[in-house]
Scaffold this motif. Structure first.
Motif, mmCIF file in Angstrom:
data_model
loop_
_atom_site.group_PDB
_atom_site.id
_atom_site.type_symbol
_atom_site.label_atom_id
_atom_site.label_comp_id
_atom_site.label_asym_id
_atom_site.label_seq_id
_atom_site.Cartn_x
_atom_site.Cartn_y
_atom_site.Cartn_z
ATOM 1 N N ARG A 167 0.819 -1.167 -0.010
ATOM 2 C CA ARG A 167 0.135 0.173 -0.032
ATOM 3 C C ARG A 167 0.843 1.214 0.107
ATOM 4 N NH1 ARG A 167 -3.934 -1.689 -2.729
ATOM 5 N NH2 ARG A 167 -4.299 -4.015 -1.999
ATOM 6 N N SER A 168 1.931 1.173 -0.480
ATOM 7 C CA SER A 168 2.642 2.354 -0.851
ATOM 8 C C SER A 168 2.624 2.929 -2.171
ATOM 9 C CB SER A 168 4.349 2.101 -0.629
ATOM 10 O OG SER A 168 4.758 1.211 -1.471
ATOM 11 N N ILE A 169 1.839 2.618 -2.824
ATOM 12 C CA ILE A 169 1.143 3.141 -4.202
ATOM 13 C C ILE A 169 -0.365 3.890 -3.728
ATOM 14 C CG2 ILE A 169 0.499 3.321 -6.398
ATOM 15 C CD1 ILE A 169 2.651 0.874 -6.892
ATOM 16 N N LYS A 170 -0.371 5.048 -3.499
ATOM 17 C CA LYS A 170 -1.587 5.506 -2.881
ATOM 18 C C LYS A 170 -2.692 6.161 -4.270
ATOM 19 C CE LYS A 170 0.530 7.132 1.353
ATOM 20 N NZ LYS A 170 0.768 8.285 2.293
ATOM 21 N N ILE A 172 -6.633 7.440 -5.026
ATOM 22 C CA ILE A 172 -7.841 8.440 -4.579
ATOM 23 C C ILE A 172 -8.763 8.320 -5.711
ATOM 24 C CG2 ILE A 172 -8.886 10.241 -3.856
ATOM 25 C CD1 ILE A 172 -5.943 11.249 -2.331
ATOM 26 N N TYR A 173 -10.000 7.841 -5.278
ATOM 27 C CA TYR A 173 -11.182 7.528 -6.263
ATOM 28 C C TYR A 173 -12.269 8.591 -5.928
ATOM 29 C CZ TYR A 173 -9.299 3.004 -7.388
ATOM 30 O OH TYR A 173 -8.445 1.972 -7.486
ATOM 31 N N GLY A 208 -15.346 -14.107 2.993
ATOM 32 C CA GLY A 208 -14.718 -13.404 1.816
ATOM 33 C C GLY A 208 -13.340 -12.971 2.235
ATOM 34 N N GLN A 209 -12.560 -12.109 1.357
ATOM 35 C CA GLN A 209 -11.298 -11.571 1.753
ATOM 36 C C GLN A 209 -11.471 -10.276 2.572
ATOM 37 O OE1 GLN A 209 -9.931 -11.768 -2.382
ATOM 38 N NE2 GLN A 209 -8.118 -12.450 -1.673
ATOM 39 N N HIS A 210 -10.561 -9.891 3.458
ATOM 40 C CA HIS A 210 -10.632 -9.000 4.143
ATOM 41 C C HIS A 210 -10.503 -7.803 3.305
ATOM 42 C CE1 HIS A 210 -9.743 -6.102 7.403
ATOM 43 N NE2 HIS A 210 -8.670 -5.621 6.953
ATOM 44 N N ALA A 211 -11.597 -6.529 3.492
ATOM 45 C CA ALA A 211 -11.567 -5.646 2.783
ATOM 46 C C ALA A 211 -12.087 -4.325 3.559
ATOM 47 C CB ALA A 211 -12.659 -5.515 1.584
ATOM 48 N N ILE A 212 -11.302 -3.172 3.185
ATOM 49 C CA ILE A 212 -11.592 -1.840 3.890
ATOM 50 C C ILE A 212 -11.542 -0.731 2.963
ATOM 51 C CG2 ILE A 212 -10.600 -0.083 5.880
ATOM 52 C CD1 ILE A 212 -9.546 -2.410 7.284
ATOM 53 N N THR A 213 -12.721 0.183 3.216
ATOM 54 C CA THR A 213 -12.606 1.200 2.210
ATOM 55 C C THR A 213 -13.105 2.374 3.205
ATOM 56 O OG1 THR A 213 -13.797 0.174 0.537
ATOM 57 C CG2 THR A 213 -14.073 2.448 0.212
ATOM 58 N N HIS A 214 -12.134 3.520 3.151
ATOM 59 C CA HIS A 214 -12.197 4.789 3.583
ATOM 60 C C HIS A 214 -12.998 5.954 2.740
ATOM 61 C CE1 HIS A 214 -9.610 3.331 7.067
ATOM 62 N NE2 HIS A 214 -8.833 2.801 5.987
ATOM 63 N N PHE A 215 -14.041 6.531 3.540
ATOM 64 C CA PHE A 215 -14.554 7.527 2.483
ATOM 65 C C PHE A 215 -14.700 8.883 3.354
ATOM 66 C CE2 PHE A 215 -18.372 5.580 4.403
ATOM 67 C CZ PHE A 215 -19.036 6.582 4.565
ATOM 68 N N GLN A 230 -15.215 10.933 -1.670
ATOM 69 C CA GLN A 230 -13.970 10.630 -2.035
ATOM 70 C C GLN A 230 -13.446 9.240 -1.165
ATOM 71 O OE1 GLN A 230 -10.904 13.680 -1.735
ATOM 72 N NE2 GLN A 230 -9.673 12.303 -0.391
ATOM 73 N N CYS A 231 -12.713 8.201 -1.963
ATOM 74 C CA CYS A 231 -12.393 7.024 -1.474
ATOM 75 C C CYS A 231 -11.143 6.660 -1.701
ATOM 76 C CB CYS A 231 -13.235 5.813 -2.049
ATOM 77 S SG CYS A 231 -14.936 6.136 -2.377
ATOM 78 N N THR A 232 -10.702 6.095 -0.419
ATOM 79 C CA THR A 232 -9.324 5.221 -0.532
ATOM 80 C C THR A 232 -9.483 4.097 0.066
ATOM 81 O OG1 THR A 232 -8.778 6.144 1.861
ATOM 82 C CG2 THR A 232 -7.995 7.558 -0.114
ATOM 83 N N LEU A 233 -8.370 3.147 -0.347
ATOM 84 C CA LEU A 233 -8.499 1.753 -0.153
ATOM 85 C C LEU A 233 -7.288 1.034 0.622
ATOM 86 C CD1 LEU A 233 -9.555 0.235 -3.416
ATOM 87 C CD2 LEU A 233 -11.122 1.284 -1.766
ATOM 88 N N ASP A 234 -7.637 0.365 1.825
ATOM 89 C CA ASP A 234 -6.584 -0.110 2.444
ATOM 90 C C ASP A 234 -6.296 -1.762 1.763
ATOM 91 O OD1 ASP A 234 -6.325 1.615 4.375
ATOM 92 O OD2 ASP A 234 -7.177 0.626 6.034
#
Length: 306
Positions: A167-170, A172-173, A208-215, A230-234
């Motif tokens: 996750r060092s390539i950031k 933003i959506y 399912g697979q672990h999934a985290i979305t920040h908005f 605006q969203c970023t993903l872990d």
């Protein structure tokens, strides 16, 4: 920024003082985190030189030494080169960032398929005289737009793959969600798995697979009953943003697969910004992807302010 140079098939780096704590071996292994098999190939094929000579891989590097790596050898592309009108957001000898339009796959899903971003990348490199195979580091769904990263050689591809994993390539959506989201910001932490009843759809699933979305809510468009977020993903799961917003009752506008309204002609999702440190030059790369759609809801947002 680290001084670099391209000389024929060789990539040359002037060793900076901060690399004196590394040997050639630990630079590849610990700093770049290159795969063992690839490093072994470089050693066996004498593809690494120090000051023009075969190096002792175990001796510490010294400031101002010339490290050369044979990166630019010819490879046959697995993609059919095809001219497509796709904007380049950033490019150097090692990587390219494209601004993918809607209705275009990131890469072929079957042999000989054309019309994909990978076909455009192959043509772009060939037209520049680079006989290498482009490698996509990540992908966007066919109808999602925005920044997509490609590598031009196996070493940078392996390094960028690892950076993506860490996750060092950031990225933003921006997304338009149906309905009005009341909170100013939030986190959706729900595992995602396959939907057994549909070949391409995903769903929230305990197994399912672990999934985290920040908005973060940018604008509430009450007249249209939409919320701009605006969203970023872990994590980087397939359809992650689409599944997560659908799971909280706010599917993306235009996303028929996950119950979205017809307020947009496709799923309203755009990869607006990409940011990472270049593995070789240590330069900070920031790419803003302009909106391709002539859609006023997205056009009103300045990507440079994200």
């Amino acid at each position: 920024m680290i001084q670099t140079n391209k000389k024929g098939n060789w990539f040359e780096i002037t060793v900076p003082v901060e690399w004196e704590k590394y040997t050639v071996e630990t630079l590849f292994k610990d700093f770049w985190k290159a795969p063992k098999k690839l490093v072994h190939t470089f050693r066996m094929e004498k593809g690494v030189l120090l000051n023009g000579q075969l190096p002792d891989w175990t001796l510490p590097l010294r400031k101002s030494e010339r490290l050369s790596v044979k990166l630019f050898t010819e490879e046959e592309s697995s993609y059919v080169p095809q001219y497509l009108n796709v904007e380049v957001l950033y490019e150097d000898d090692h990587l390219i960032v494209f601004n993918k339009p809607a209705g275009m796959d990131t890469h072929p899903n079957e042999d000989g398929q054309t019309g994909t971003l990978a076909n455009a990348a192959a043509f772009h490199m060939q037209a520049s005289g680079e006989v290498n195979r482009p490698r996509h580091i990540h992908r966007l769904d066919r109808d999602t737009t925005g920044a997509v990263l490609f590598a031009k050689n196996p070493l940078i591809a392996a390094i960028l793959d690892k950076m993506l994993e860490e996750r060092s390539i950031k990225r933003i959506y921006l997304a338009l969600a149906d309905g009005i989201i009341r909170q100013k910001k939030g986190t959706i932490d729900k595992p995602i798995g396959r939907d057994r009843h549909h070949p391409t759809r995903r769903r929230v699933s305990e197994t399912g697979q672990h999934a985290i979305t920040h908005f973060k809510v940018l604008e509430k468009l009450k007249q249209k009953n939409l919320t701009l977020v605006q969203c970023t993903l872990d994590t980087g799961r397939t359809h992650q943003i689409r599944v997560h917003f659908s799971s909280i009752g706010h599917p993306l506008a235009g996303d028929e697969l996950y119950g979205g309204s017809d307020a947009f002609y496709r799923q309203a999702l755009h990869a607006a910004k990409m940011e990472f440190t270049h593995p070789f030059t240590q330069e900070k790369i920031i790419c803003h992807a302009p909106f391709i759609d002539e859609e006023p809801i997205f056009i009103n947002i300045d990507p440079n302010e994200i």
